[in-house]
Design a protein around this motif. Structure first.
Motif: not given
Lengths: 734, 531
Positions: B67-84
């Motif tokens: 099935q489809y799934a989200f993949e989050v690369d923690l090393d690239r997430c810096t908490g800018c919250k643009a996704c929200v």
């Protein structure tokens, strides 16, 4: 459940009005799918009005009014990205507490709505009588990096040339003044040399006192797009989001940075990791610098910075051996009691290693506000319009001629800086103050002092989008201003890129564009004739173009706003298509600097201690800075978006190292007292190893924190040192 | 911009000059002719932009078993919250509605502080708790993509999925009266466009991948400091090259928050349980024939029950769809509760009618009484199971059973004592039993709310009860004391004190039920103190 389809359809509704509420349709205009409810009939690009990154946003219009917004994909700055503030830029325009009419304080001390006519008559009468009684020093204005270049220029011209207000400064004093002074002294002009592509083309990126992950997320995007597997170095006492993302983090002792960079300079000399050819051809004073830094051996550097000798050597090797090394700084450097020399210590490292003027290099100040760079060149405060000098007779003649304004109207002396204007209020010299789009009652250092001298002002005018800012609450007169998106003009971003902001909303009530307010003030003052040819912002822009001809910031080759938009923004200088081609340009590729001899200067000075450092009574360093990417400065705007509000803590919190918390028996989440010699506040304890032991961190967005800060200033840039004072914390108020 | 005419005609037709203020005010309201940028101009760019997202989304549908799934690369997430914010705008959500969130996990490793921001949305679980709990089957797991989609028009706004999901994914929308949630932008994916959050992330930390559908034997690793993945089998992949230290904890671990009180449910549970208790007491009296069951007490108990059931409707955002509630019987305890009460209520009415009119012969009367008692207990049990099935530690079987059971027992014994008194029978024995039950309930409440340190759900719950909920908890305990006091007076001196004893007991249980909701530590993805 296997049922005939009709029954199944009756039992389970896969479609209906609620489902269709979220349905998406192709939005055209290269937008991809958009909510069908919010499908635009046109789009208009506009540069974001928060930080200096200068992202371009596409306003989705219906009958000319913006109903939604997405970041512009084909723009060289942000390539389809924005931080939460940008995404929510329209939302904050709808706030109920927008200033909708002028407000005048009545006999009972209440701010009451009045007509524009009464407001402007009162303002001009009061200011004129103050000026007549107390002389030319008695009026001042405090402007901003948040309005358009055209508005800044008009304000500077009306106030200084028309109204004879001698002293004006901007909130940019709080963020950029140090970089300005450092560049002017070192390069001969206030000229940040880089283009954002340098983030992608560098092998070693050194961030000093900068947290771009939070403060400039879209610049960090460019760092993450660097395919050269770069070393990313963060020099910051705190383990910030950027420090976590970096490959190297050096958590040095607060305020030991200047010693660190002199030590590194010394080690580079020792190891002969120098670009001799560049130094010889393009710089002055290197030998004096070399002998100066010989007093900074590794042992001293290690001792004073509390970094290990190995750490300093590693860092030196990264700078000495890296092919393309770039230095980036923000407020950790600028907001320092010796910020100018500190910025220059980074400029020196770039110069001595030849890391300037080439791809992926540079000594690069990242600016704060959306139009701080416009303010630096065109606000007519520290500089005469267009990067000229008030004290230079030739410059005054040039400006007078181009603007067709009598030379006698142009002051021959420099303005007082922000802190000197505040001192002037305390000394009863300044009696009338006009504050535009900034919030000093929240943001100015050692806030209690400012509050205590407010009553010494005879008349305080605050011009803002919102009637409830801390400063508007203190005003005698509030002038309601249109905000970003409700007017047009240009901004200049961190990499010197000029971009256009457009009107995509109507301002509420009787709020007016700052541009029009300045025009009206000129009219009521009786000096409107001087500025007759400046009917529209674009008229001002045309004048400014002419003013820059022959300057480092020459933009005389730009035709009009449309040309800027079609070009994806234009970096200065732009003389013509032949000389200045390309969408991403850096300065000094020819090694020619702006001093008359074309050479850059090595400038240095013995480090000085701060006026206050931790002692037994106040044993902790107080560090301040940005809290989250969803908060902007004093929060007058960002607190009006529900989405942004969800993304930051509602009330003030303090970050404390677990050791310091344990020593004081402080539990996570409890309310603690934070006290300095100047004030005391309450904050919720957040216990985190991201601050070093012996330091605490407070985010600058909460009004109370500047009750604690110490008003000391860099002597050259007069920028306040927000990031160093001594505090104590305890569970309860003593 | 300043196109307003500088002159205007006044009422007498004379041409007068317009003041500059009028001119400027008029020009503020003039919008520029929009400079429409037509798609044609950007066709080439469109292709390029689409291409740039191609590496972030799958190009083909998942094969069987995947099935489809989200993949989050923690090393690239810096908490800018643009996704929200991007998700919010590109999906056209309500002003205060967000489907994504960003939190923090932190700890210490040999290199120093470990701090990692984490973006999170729906995990499109293999065994979604929301779907399993929904009484009207308003969730659909796409058989091909595995996307867990919410059917907005099917939803009745019962919010049970909000309680069931351990990741705070379904968000109740007060205005619309329904829950909404992330659907992985399935309509964008269907046309080769990236989901909103994927498009909005400046650092390409979020992508869509295809994964093997996990099962209980092969529960894949999930983010540390997050709810136990074996409950719903979340499919989001959190990847990082860094070593996440063992001591890592959620950024908001020390900040338990007060949850929603759900007042309609508070009234529904308290009143239906009071009704069940009272009707059980009436049934007991009737069967044991110790006393005439005064018709007035069974009528009171029936009205408690009916009022409670009425309150349950107030909880629904869209009650008109509630007729579909039987659809979820197979898995949803809420469906079962609705059906159980749907059968119990008419039985209770018949039983009460029988008490009033006594039309049935004795043998049928006994059967009806037994049936009513059994249905009442069953209905009460389904209420318990609704909350137990949320897997929240503070709502585990023993706790919920004793909370709800105590209400039934307390009110039931109260009503029995009242009946005995009203029918002039000796009530000493039942009163004494009631007194010991009430005292036991009181002691249990004291014990559970005693402050405990630590971060276990029970300790955190006690911190809430002694912190922000302290006053309310004290009122509850005070009502317990008053109830016991009144009962004692009733037993020893003034029998009519039984009435205030019953009233304070019910009030105390009501506040207790509100605290049951407010003090629960809901499992959630790591949050941030900085929120």
């Amino acid at each position: 459940m296997k049922l005939p389809e009709t029954i199944h359809g009756l039992l389970r509704q896969f479609d209906g009005p609620l489902t269709r509420d979220l349905i998406q349709e192709p939005g055209k205009f290269d937008l991809g799918k958009v909510p069908a409810r919010l499908k635009p009939d046109a789009i208009q690009s506009s540069i974001c009005g928060y930080c200096s990154t200068g992202c371009s946003l596409h306003a989705h219009l219906r009958e000319g009014v913006a109903i939604n917004l997405t970041p512009q994909k084909q723009y060289p700055v942000n390539t389809g990205m924005a931080c939460p503030k940008g995404w929510e830029a329209l939302r904050v325009l709808d706030a109920p507490n927008r200033a909708k009419t002028p407000l005048l304080r009545d006999a009972h001390g209440q701010l009451k709505p009045v007509s524009w006519d009464l407001a402007l008559r009162t303002m001009c009468e009061r200011f004129r009588s103050i000026q007549q009684d107390k002389g030319p020093d008695s009026l001042a204005y405090l402007s901003t990096g948040q309005i358009t270049t055209e508005e800044m220029a008009l304000l500077g011209a009306v106030a200084k040339f028309g109204m004879g207000i001698r002293h004006g400064d901007g909130n940019t004093r709080q963020c950029m003044a140090t970089a300005v002074t450092a560049y002017k002294q070192s390069f001969g002009f206030d000229a940040p040399p880089y283009t954002y592509r340098d983030f992608e083309e560098s092998d070693v990126l050194i961030f000093v006192g900068a947290n771009p992950c939070i403060a400039h997320p879209i610049m960090w995007q460019r760092v993450m797009r660097n395919r050269r597997n770069p070393a990313i170095v963060v020099i910051d006492p705190r383990r910030t989001e950027t420090a976590v993302a970096a490959s190297h983090h050096y958590a040095l002792k607060p305020k030991s940075d200047l010693v660190l960079f002199y030590t590194i300079a010394h080690l580079l000399c020792q190891q002969d990791a120098l670009d001799h050819a560049f130094i010889e051809a393009h710089t002055e004073d290197f030998s004096a610098f070399r002998s100066f830094v010989s007093a900074y051996p590794l042992e001293r550097g290690s001792q004073e910075t509390r970094l290990s000798p190995e750490q300093i050597q590693t860092l030196t090797a990264l700078i000495g051996c890296g092919r393309r090394v770039s230095f980036w700084w923000t407020m950790g450097v600028n907001q320092s009691h010796e910020g100018t020399r500190l910025a220059q210590s980074l400029i020196n490292l770039a110069l001595m290693t030849g890391n300037i003027g080439k791809p992926g290099t540079g000594a690069n100040s990242i600016t704060g506000q959306c139009n701080a760079m416009g303010s630096r060149l065109f606000s007519n405060t520290t500089n005469l319009l267009g990067g000229h000098s008030f004290q230079n007779p030739g410059h005054r003649t040039k400006i007078s001629r181009i603007l067709n304004i009598p030379e006698s109207c142009i002051p021959e002396v420099d303005s007082w800086a922000y802190d000197q204007i505040i001192d002037g209020i305390q000394d009863n010299k300044v009696k009338g103050l006009w504050v535009i789009a900034t919030n000093p009652a929240h943001s100015w250092i050692n806030q209690n002092r400012l509050a205590s001298i407010r009553k010494q002002l005879d008349f305080l005018v605050v011009q803002d989008m919102y009637a409830d800012t801390e400063s508007a609450q203190l005003a005698d007169l509030v002038l309601p201003a249109a905000g970003w998106g409700e007017k047009e003009g240009t901004f200049i971003n961190s990499e010197r890129r000029i971009g256009v902001v457009r009107k995509v909303r109507r301002p509420p009530g009787q709020a007016m564009a700052d541009f029009d307010i300045f025009k009206l003030v000129a009219h009521y003052w009786g000096c409107a004739d001087l500025f007759q040819k400046w009917e529209l912002p674009s008229d001002v822009f045309n004048s400014l173009k002419s003013l820059t001809s022959g300057q480092a910031c020459d933009i005389s080759g730009i035709t009009d706003y449309g040309f800027i938009e079609r070009s994806g923004g234009i970096q200065w200088p732009y003389r013509n298509e032949e000389l200045d081609a390309g969408t991403e340009r850096r300065l000094f590729s020819d090694g020619h600097f702006f001093h008359p001899d074309g050479k850059a200067r090595f400038i240095f000075e013995e480090p000085r201690p701060t006026e206050e450092s931790p002692d037994p009574q106040y044993p902790l360093w107080l560090l301040t800075g940005r809290g989250t990417s969803s908060q902007w400065h004093t929060q007058t705007r960002t607190r009006h978006s529900d989405v942004l509000r969800k993304l930051y803590p509602v009330s003030c919190y303090i970050e404390i190292h677990p050791e310091d918390a344990a020593n004081r028996n402080i539990q996570a989440g409890e309310s603690v007292m934070v006290q300095s010699r100047r004030g005391k506040i309450r904050a919720q304890a957040c216990i985190t190893p991201s601050v070093p032991p012996g330091s605490v961190f407070l985010p600058m967005h909460y009004a109370e924190i500047n009750q604690l800060t110490l008003d000391q200033f860099d002597p050259y840039s007069r920028q306040p040192s927000f990031k160093a004072c001594a505090v104590t914390i305890a569970k309860t108020f003593s | 911009m300043h196109t307003a005419s500088p002159v205007k005609q006044d009422h007498s037709g004379l041409i007068v000059e317009q003041s500059p203020i009028d001119q400027f005010l008029a020009s503020q309201q003039t919008l520029q002719t929009p400079v429409a940028i037509f798609a044609r101009e950007h066709e080439s760019l469109l292709v390029r932009e689409q291409e740039s997202y191609q590496s972030l989304i799958p190009l083909t549908l998942p094969e069987a078993g995947r099935q489809y799934a989200f993949e989050v690369d923690l090393d690239r997430c810096t908490g800018c919250k643009a996704c929200v914010a991007g998700c919010h705008s590109l999906n056209g959500l309500e002003e205060d509605e967000t489907w994504r969130d960003v939190g923090v996990i932190q700890g210490v490793n040999p290199q120093g502080a470990y701090i990692q921001t984490v973006t999170t949305a729906c995990h499109h679980c293999a065994d979604p708790a929301c779907l399993n709990g929904c009484p009207v089957l308003a969730y659909d797991k796409d058989p091909v993509t595995g996307i867990v989609r919410h059917l907005d028009d099917q939803c009745i706004g019962c919010q049970y999925c909000v309680l069931k999901c351990p990741y705070e994914v379904p968000k109740y929308n007060e205005k619309l009266g329904i829950v909404r949630k992330c659907d992985m932008c399935q309509s964008r994916l269907a046309e080769g466009e990236a989901p909103a959050c994927v498009q909005a992330c400046p650092t390409e930390a979020i992508r869509i991948t295809t994964v093997d559908i996990p099962d209980r034997e092969t529960v894949p690793a999930f983010l540390p400091a997050s709810p136990e993945p074996s409950y719903t089998l979340p499919t989001t992949q959190y990847v990082s090259k860094k070593t996440i230290p063992d001591n890592v904890a959620a950024g908001d671990l020390h900040f338990p928050r007060v949850e929603h009180a759900h007042y309609p449910l508070v009234f529904m549970l308290t009143l239906t349980q009071a009704g069940i208790g009272g009707l059980l007491a009436a049934a007991f009296s009737s069967l044991s024939q110790q006393a005439e069951v005064p018709t007035v007490t069974s009528a009171i108990c029936l009205s408690f029950l009916m009022l409670g059931l009425g309150c349950s409707i107030l909880h629904l955002g869209r009650p008109l769809g509630a007729w579909r509630a039987f659809l979820g019987l197979k898995k949803s305890w809420l469906s079962r509760e609705i059906v159980a009460f749907g059968i119990f209520a008419p039985a209770a009415i018949l039983f009460t009618a029988q008490q009033w009119f006594g039309v049935l012969p004795d043998n049928l009367n006994v059967s009806l009484t037994l049936l009513t008692a059994l249905l009442g207990l069953t209905a009460g049990f389904t209420s318990v199971m609704i909350y137990v099935d949320t897997q929240r530690h503070n709502w585990r079987l023993t706790i919920t059973m004793s909370e709800f059971g105590m209400t039934i027992l307390n009110v039931g014994m109260g009503m029995l004592t009242l009946s005995l008194w009203l029918s002039s029978s000796a009530f000493d024995a039942s009163g004494a039993v009631w007194l010991s039950i009430a005292a036991l309930a009181f002691l249990l409440n004291i014990r559970r709310s005693a402050l405990r340190s630590g971060t276990s759900p029970d300790a955190q719950r006690s911190q809430l009860l002694q912190g922000p909920l302290r006053q309310r908890n004290q009122i509850r305990l005070a009502l317990g004391i008053i109830s016991i006091g009144c009962l004692t007076i009733g037993l020893l001196w003034q029998p009519w004190f039984i009435i205030p004893a019953i009233i304070t007991a019910i009030l105390g249980e009501g506040i207790g039920r509100a605290l049951y909701f407010q003090s629960v530590i809901a499992p959630k993805m790591p949050g941030s103190f900085r929120q």
